[in-house]
Design an enzyme around this catalytic site. Structure first.
Site, short mmCIF file in Angstrom:
data_model
loop_
_atom_site.label_atom_id
_atom_site.label_comp_id
_atom_site.label_asym_id
_atom_site.label_seq_id
_atom_site.Cartn_x
_atom_site.Cartn_y
_atom_site.Cartn_z
CB CYS A 1 4.78 -0.49 -6.64
SG CYS A 1 5.80 -1.69 -5.77
CB CYS B 1 -4.03 1.76 -2.29
SG CYS B 1 -2.29 2.21 -2.25
CB CYS C 1 -0.91 -0.04 1.23
SG CYS C 1 -2.37 1.01 1.10
#
Length: 139
Positions: A87, A80, A8
């Site tokens: 990422c 999310c 997340c």
């Protein structure tokens, strides 16, 4: 034993809740980790509303994804949209990557009852997803 990483943005709420539930449903079949692309500390409401459902995440820590470098991931789950889009590259060519966006209850402003309702709603969505994930991939 499978290695599961739940990502997340801040590793404070949704990923922590998912870590708690997936660990609960997976039993001894997997090692469950959660991390963020940032660290925001453990959200006290996440702890409170998970405990309300019998899952203790009070000893979890907020970790940065880089802390887990070198682990051979079997699954990487983003919870999310922001983490899914931002990422950093995680070298795990054989990992199955999954994405499920959950509403961030920590962003809800309002009365205590409205905040509680938001946490419970997100908790139940994460619980259902986690139960299905464990049954599908870890049984």
């Amino acid at each position: 034993m499978k290695n599961v990483l739940i990502l997340c943005t801040g590793n404070s709420c949704r990923s922590q809740m998912a870590q708690g539930y997936i660990a609960h449903f997976a039993g001894n079949t997997a090692q469950i980790y959660s991390a963020g692309i940032e660290t925001h500390g453990l959200n006290t409401n996440a702890v409170k509303f998970m405990a309300e459902d019998g899952i203790d995440i009070s000893t979890h820590t907020s970790n940065h994804v880089d802390e887990y470098e070198g682990i051979a991931w079997d699954f990487i789950i983003t919870v999310c949209d922001h983490a899914n889009e931002h990422c950093p590259y995680i070298p795990a060519p054989s990992a199955k990557r999954l994405h499920q966006n959950f509403t961030d209850p920590s962003k809800v402003q309002g009365t205590e009852a409205e905040i509680a309702a938001a946490f419970r709603s997100t908790r139940e969505e994460i619980k259902a997803y986690s139960k299905d994930f464990a049954a599908t991939y870890l049984s």
